[in-house]
Scaffold this active site. Structure first.
Site, PDB file in Angstrom:
ATOM      1  N   CYS A 109       7.605  30.954 -15.236  1.00 48.61           N
ATOM      2  CA  CYS A 109       6.679  31.845 -15.931  1.00 48.61           C
ATOM      3  C   CYS A 109       6.959  31.960 -17.416  1.00 48.61           C
ATOM      4  O   CYS A 109       6.225  32.631 -18.128  1.00 48.61           O
ATOM      5  CB  CYS A 109       6.705  33.226 -15.298  1.00 48.61           C
ATOM      6  SG  CYS A 109       6.327  33.136 -13.557  1.00 48.61           S
TER       7      CYS A 109
ATOM      8  N   HIS B   4      -2.277  36.279 -14.595  1.00 54.25           N
ATOM      9  CA  HIS B   4      -1.035  35.605 -14.947  1.00 54.25           C
ATOM     10  C   HIS B   4      -1.083  34.133 -14.587  1.00 54.25           C
ATOM     11  O   HIS B   4      -0.618  33.713 -13.555  1.00 54.25           O
ATOM     12  CB  HIS B   4       0.125  36.302 -14.215  1.00 54.25           C
ATOM     13  CG  HIS B   4       1.442  35.599 -14.351  1.00 54.25           C
ATOM     14  ND1 HIS B   4       1.850  35.013 -15.526  1.00 54.25           N
ATOM     15  CD2 HIS B   4       2.437  35.408 -13.461  1.00 54.25           C
ATOM     16  CE1 HIS B   4       3.050  34.463 -15.339  1.00 54.25           C
ATOM     17  NE2 HIS B   4       3.416  34.687 -14.093  1.00 54.25           N
TER      18      HIS B   4
ATOM     19  N   CYS C  17      10.322  37.633 -17.181  1.00 52.94           N
ATOM     20  CA  CYS C  17      11.192  37.088 -16.148  1.00 52.94           C
ATOM     21  C   CYS C  17      10.577  35.777 -15.668  1.00 52.94           C
ATOM     22  O   CYS C  17       9.407  35.501 -15.939  1.00 52.94           O
ATOM     23  CB  CYS C  17      11.301  38.055 -14.979  1.00 52.94           C
ATOM     24  SG  CYS C  17       9.711  38.436 -14.245  1.00 52.94           S
TER      25      CYS C  17
END
Lengths: 453, 764
Positions: free
Chosen positions: A117, A407, A437
């Site tokens: 990510c 996302h 994160c």
């Protein structure tokens, strides 16, 4: 030595003035690197309007958007870097395919990076590194994720048979191979958002994390609702100016994120836990969802930007990458990265005006806030003398976050940085902090400084 | 289903710590005022839920001691009497232990069958009240839930367990020659069905949480938590409690069903099982299997079946009565006492009586990547110790490394570790052909060929490269350590470490010290062995040390028996009939006929005619013909595709060494006692000569290293129970025929003369 004294003197002065502990993060001998601008495609829930595209289509749109927005000559860019997580095998260097299609000069090299990510964060910091090292002056960084179509593979057994089939010379050998196929061979292999090392899905880990920090279901739902409400307001007020419209071939023009859906606590309370059953707290409503989207930013050395006549939006300052136990601390990257990057910049948490944290799960954000506010956690697990403190919510993700905006794994980093730049300008702040994160138990944080008005 | 019975019986685990429902671990009785703070059981009322927390302040584990029972009864009476309380959560505040049962010393303190039966009945009564509680009780399990602890848990209405690796459920009573005596034999079959219940009770094995859920032993699982605002262990227990409270309220509000909805398959299975002829079929199959495995030598498994049968066929009253009575009977059997003795011995051999070594072994180098060397490597890397595996040829090294990989990969297949854990464990292993990195080694274990010249050569090579404080350990089955140490510049750093094959399965490690071995060297070797998960005995130096020395005369006798015309199958059935898990002929094949011959020759030279009996030439002829045992495919048996049959060519060899049996000492029983008495006499002689420090290590070594019948408790326990006088009498008869091989040693004679002399402290 002299310089240090000067610096601490300045720090002392600022204390008197009850202002920032530092006036600017500019360092002598280190190039100032600036964000010229940043754009993104609308983030759409996967399986919606973008469903029939390919990842490089999204990335290309973001690149074209950046070209239009900045008006940069197509050959003024030295390098292009893209971040992505789940790769389309046909376009594994998606940066190159997108750049070619977007009309950039075919003389501009491009590569693709992956770091879960924080892939586009990695793309941006790679760009920063190249500029700092004097190798480039202008780099485009971006990220893309396309979850509407993911590579679903044949089983290993089937692949092995098919590969042998290529090599089989006689008809008999081929028939023998075909005959060896059993129903079990036909079961496909689906990609999962799971850690390879622990085999645990991220949602499951988030649920355990929330439980470890004692984050209740209600707190998570409230946070998720806040994210959606803030996103809705930002959208309605036209604050999400990084979004560029996209004429999807054969479909309508898309100009808005489509996953923002402020609901009610009652509605959200009805959902069953998605991962830990039956007593878990992470649900579909308080998690980020599968999203398609792409983003792009233009990064330059300050001199180059000024030489080209740009008014940069922000300085990209210190950044850190951290990593920790991928099982029990999978999503705690921001807790580790925040104090570290602040220390590097010589800032305190109170110096930060704008926080943009990646919201993987409401429970993950709230756990990180609790971890950052715990002296015990700082001492026991981070080897620090005291806590860094919890970011005040009135400065935190005020225009929504990954929970509401969506996302697209590889694209979120650029959205965070661009949002910080836009918010600093809008809110009149000086310093912003991005933290995120990532799978693998990794994390990232970056300090961004407003460009003087 | 009971295939593991014998394996389980001969393989104790440290977890089988406590098994009953009552124990005297705490003697102080609380004062009259019931308001006084309780020490073991604490009750917090959270709205309509009573959270009962158990913690024994005097122990690492919770046991259902008298004090615990008393406080529990008081608390439960308060709970039942308080109308504001609607439901109960039962939880331990100790990490890693729900209730591990009770102290086995408790049962040993009982003097009669009746006394033990009464204990059982008291336990049954308490759990019956729990089972019939009008307020639902949820057992929240984290850590070991064994024996009486499990019986407690299954008396509760609902069970929630953590997925922690320490969470295990089981009924290990059978391993101590007992049965679950507080309702376990009655409740388990109803809860998880006959086949699973028999499997648990007859093997005593530990069930992990995920399996327990599948079996229906627990209703819900809770994840373990990582770091948060408290330590992972503490927070996991809190979380378990929170989930359990929700469950308890859910049961009260009827939102949570106590019985799981069954799928079609389960319904059919249950229906089939309800027929008595199906049940009878199960009983008889299980009985047959148990008899086959135990040869009727272990009474507990049959009694367990009997109790289950009584309950299923004649109702609960008869079942509970059978359970308590059989429990009392079993507790008084010599088998149970021997097994309990072994359990205590095993606990003792899991401690390092030489203290903490100055330097912990962080890097271990192993010379020789053969079966043993690779086995040692496997059990070492598993404990995250850097391990160098060195051999002289790439082929041998490759094979050794593959063995380690395979050992770990098998665990992955069984899902006891993930493939990632496997890889990360393997990263501790370095395979190499040279001595690079030895300068960092804290200990070197050589497992090269059993030849003094080769051992000397590697010792010298190693000493040239290792740091001064590095321990040199020799893995040898027979060569004297002082002979090996003779080539050393630092004999105080030389020690023997005798591992047993297969190293990852065999629990024993025999450590051999010479007069010159320093205490710290010994402490270091023991510490490593314990870390590798071994049961460790430390013995003095001498030919064959302890284990090999006991085995050799028995094998010599076995050869004589063969020469007398008994075929290997018969020999095997005589030895297994006595209680050895592996027959003498099969054992020799496993060991390797060449190894056995080598061993017999060496020890024969050292000890003379006492080690005679069978003709060594027989073994040598076999070796010459290539019959080297299992590894060569042929020995006493022929091994082909998993099957074994008597080697047809053996007959001819044996006939050429034919001996006439003496009828007076050749009955089946005589043959058994000829084999066992030579073993036992040599063991006692080892104690007499100071090779052994104490009888406990002698018993542990014989059972865990050589498969001495566990129900006999080891050679020393055997002498105590059988009677030294009776054994001496038998030996004298054999002595008349065969000579000094059967001459009882002085210590044995001393014991025979004075019946009050025992090797082990008397247990009632």
């Amino acid at each position: 030595m002299k310089k240090q004294m000067g610096r601490s003197w300045a720090a002392l002065m600022t204390l008197f003035l009850k202002s920032k502990s530092k006036k600017t993060l500019s360092k002598t001998g280190v190039k100032n690197i600036v964000l010229v601008d940043g754009v993104r495609t609308p983030f759409l829930q996967s399986g919606t309007t973008y469903a029939d595209l390919m990842p490089h289509d999204l990335a290309r749109t973001a690149l074209q958007g950046l070209l239009n927005r900045t008006g940069i000559p197509k050959d003024a860019v030295d390098y292009i870097i893209y971040g992505t997580v789940i790769q389309e095998v046909k376009t594994s260097n998606v940066a190159r395919e997108a750049a070619l299609g977007a009309g950039f000069s075919d003389r501009i090299p491009a590569h693709t990076v992956t770091m879960a990510c924080i892939s586009s964060n990695q793309a941006m910091t790679t760009a920063v590194g190249m500029i700092a090292a004097g190798q480039c002056d202008a780099v485009v960084a971006g990220g893309v994720e396309f979850m509407s179509d993911v590579p679903i593979r044949h089983s290993r057994k089937m692949r092995k048979t098919m590969l042998s089939l290529n090599k089989a010379k006689t008809l008999g050998a081929r028939l023998a191979l075909l005959g060896s196929i059993r129903p079990a061979h036909l079961a496909p292999e689906l990609p999962a958002v799971a850690e390879f090392s622990t085999e645990e899905t991220m949602g499951h880990s988030a649920d355990r994390l929330a439980a470890a920090f004692g984050v209740s279901r209600r707190e998570q739902d409230e946070y998720a609702l806040r994210s959606h409400s803030l996103a809705k307001r930002a959208q309605d007020e036209g604050l999400l100016s990084d979004v560029v419209g996209f004429k999807v071939p054969g479909k309508d023009i898309v100009s808005k994120d489509n996953g923002i859906r402020p609901s009610s606590m009652e509605q959200m309370a009805k959902l069953k836990p998605a991962f830990v059953k039956p007593h878990g707290t992470v649900t579909a409503a308080n998690s980020s969802y599968l999203t398609d989207g792409a983003s792009a930013v233009l990064i330059m050395s300050e001199e180059k930007a000024l030489a080209l006549g740009y008014k940069p939006k922000a300085y990209l300052r210190d950044f850190v990458y951290v990593s920790q136990d991928p099982k029990d601390q999978l999503l705690l990257g921001p807790s580790y990265a925040t104090p570290k990057v602040l220390e590097r910049s010589g800032l305190k948490l109170a110096d930060i005006d704008v926080f943009e944290f990646h919201e993987a799960f409401a429970g993950q954000i709230l756990s990180n806030l609790k971890a950052m506010d715990s002296d015990w956690f700082a001492k026991t697990y981070m080897g620090r003398t005291s806590k860094v403190g919890s970011p005040p919510l009135d400065k935190f993700n005020l225009w929504g976050g990954s929970l509401s905006l969506g996302h697209p794994f590889g694209a979120t980093g650029c959205r965070l940085v661009t949002t910080v730049a836009h918010r600093l300008k809008k809110e009149g702040g000086q310093y912003g902090l991005v933290a995120a994160c990532a799978a693998g138990g990794q994390g990232h944080a970056m300090v961004i400084e407003a460009y003087p008005q | 289903m009971v295939t593991r019975a014998v394996a389980a019986l001969s393989r104790f685990t440290i977890r089988a710590r406590c098994i009953l429902f009552a124990g005297p671990s705490s003697r102080h009785i609380s004062v009259a005022s019931s308001i006084m703070a309780r020490s073991h059981v604490n009750c917090e009322i959270k709205g309509d839920v009573a959270v009962i927390r158990i913690s024994d302040p005097n122990s690492k584990v919770n046991t259902l001691s008298l004090q615990m029972q008393k406080e529990m009864t008081e608390v439960m009476d308060e709970v039942w009497g308080n109308s504001a309380i609607k439901c109960v959560v039962m939880i331990s505040s100790k990490p890693g232990c729900f209730i591990a049962g009770a102290d086995i010393n408790m049962i040993q303190a009982c003097k009669s069958t009746e006394e033990v039966t009464r204990l059982s009945q008291e336990g049954q009564k308490i759990f019956e009240k729990i089972e019939k509680s009008p307020k639902p009780i949820v057992a929240a399990i984290n850590g070991s839930c064994l024996g009486g602890g499990l019986e407690f848990a299954i008396a509760c209405q609902y069970r929630v367990a953590t997925k922690s690796k320490t969470t295990v459920l089981g009924t290990p009573e059978v391993m101590l020659g007992l049965l679950p005596g507080a309702g376990g034999t009655q409740r388990l079959p109803k809860m998880i069905g006959l086949p699973n219940a028999f499997d648990m009770m007859l093997t005593g094995r530990n069930i992990r949480a995920d399996k327990a859920k599948k079996m229906g032993l627990v209703h819900q699982l809770v994840d373990t938590l990582g770091p948060g605002l408290k330590s992972p262990e503490e927070r996991t227990i809190e979380y378990l409690e929170e989930v359990a409270i929700d469950c308890a309220r859910g049961i009260v509000n009827k939102k949570l069903a106590l019985t799981k909805e069954m799928n079609m398959m389960q319904k059919i299975q249950d229906h089939v099982m309800s027929y008595s002829f199906v049940q009878n079929r199960i009983y008889s199959t299980v009985e047959k299997k148990v008899l086959k495995q135990t040869k009727g030598l272990y009474p507990a498994p049959m009694k367990i079946i009997e109790c289950v049968k009584a309950g299923m066929e004649q109702g609960p009253d008869a079942g509970y009565l059978a359970e308590s009575q059989n429990f009392g009977k079993l507790a008084m059997t010599p088998e149970s006492k021997a097994l309990v003795g072994l359990y205590h011995g095993q606990v003792a051999c899991k401690k390092n009586r030489f203290g903490v070594p100055e330097k912990e072994v962080k890097t271990l180098a192993i010379l020789g990547a053969g079966l043993i060397g690779a086995g040692i490597a496997q059990v070492t890397v598993e404990k995250s110790i850097n391990t160098i595996l060195k051999d002289i040829t790439e082929e041998a090294l490759n094979q050794g490394q593959h063995q380690v990989y395979k050992g770990l990969n098998d665990k992955t297949k069984k899902k006891s570790i993930t493939s990632f854990e496997r890889d990360s464990i393997l990263s501790n292993l370095t395979g190499q052909l040279d001595y690079s990195g030895f300068e960092k080694a804290d200990m070197v274990i050589e497992a090269v060929f059993e030849d003094l010249a080769i051992k000397h050569k590697v010792l010298k090579e190693v000493e040239a490269v290792i740091p001064p404080n590095c321990v040199f350990a020799s893995n040898t089955a027979a060569l004297a350590i002082k002979d090996i140490a003779a080539a050393s510049k630092r004999p105080e750093k030389v020690v023997g470490m005798h591992y047993f094959s297969p190293v990852d399965k065999m629990q024993l490690l025999e450590i051999i010290t010479t007069d010159k071995t320093s205490k710290d060297t010994t402490a270091s070797a023991v510490a490593l062995g314990l870390k590798q998960g071994k049961v460790v005995i430390v013995v003095g130096d001498g030919p064959g040390f302890y284990t090999t020395r006991c085995l050799a005369p028995m094998l010599a006798e076995a050869v004589r028996v063969l020469q007398e015309g008994v075929d290997p199958k018969k020999l095997d059935s005589l030895t297994t009939g006595f209680g050895f898990p592996v027959g003498a002929a099969t054992l020799a094949d496993k060991l390797g006929i060449d190894v056995a011959a080598h061993m017999a020759e060496n020890l024969g030279k050292a000890f003379g005619s006492r080690f005679g009996g069978g003709n060594l030439e027989l073994l040598k002829t076999m070796v010459a013909k290539g019959f080297k045992g299992r590894k060569s495919g042929k020995g006493f048996y022929v091994y082909q595709s998993g099957l074994k049959d008597i080697n047809p060519e053996l007959k001819e060899i044996v006939e050429s060494y034919n001996m006439m049996p003496t009828p007076a000492v050749s009955s089946d029983s005589d043959v058994q006692y000829r084999l066992i008495s030579r073993f036992v006499n040599e063991a006692v002689l080892c104690l007499q000569e100071g090779i052994l420090t104490n009888p406990v290590e002698g018993d542990i070594g014989a059972v865990f290293g050589l498969g001495f019948p566990p129900f006999l408790g080891g050679p020393f326990r055997f002498v105590d129970n059988f009677g030294a006088d009776k054994l001496v009498e038998k030996m004298k008869t054999f002595e008349e025929v065969f000579g000094n091989q059967f001459t009882p040693c002085q210590l044995l004679l001393d014991h025979a003369k004075d019946p009050s002399r025992k090797f082990h402290r008397l247990i009632h």
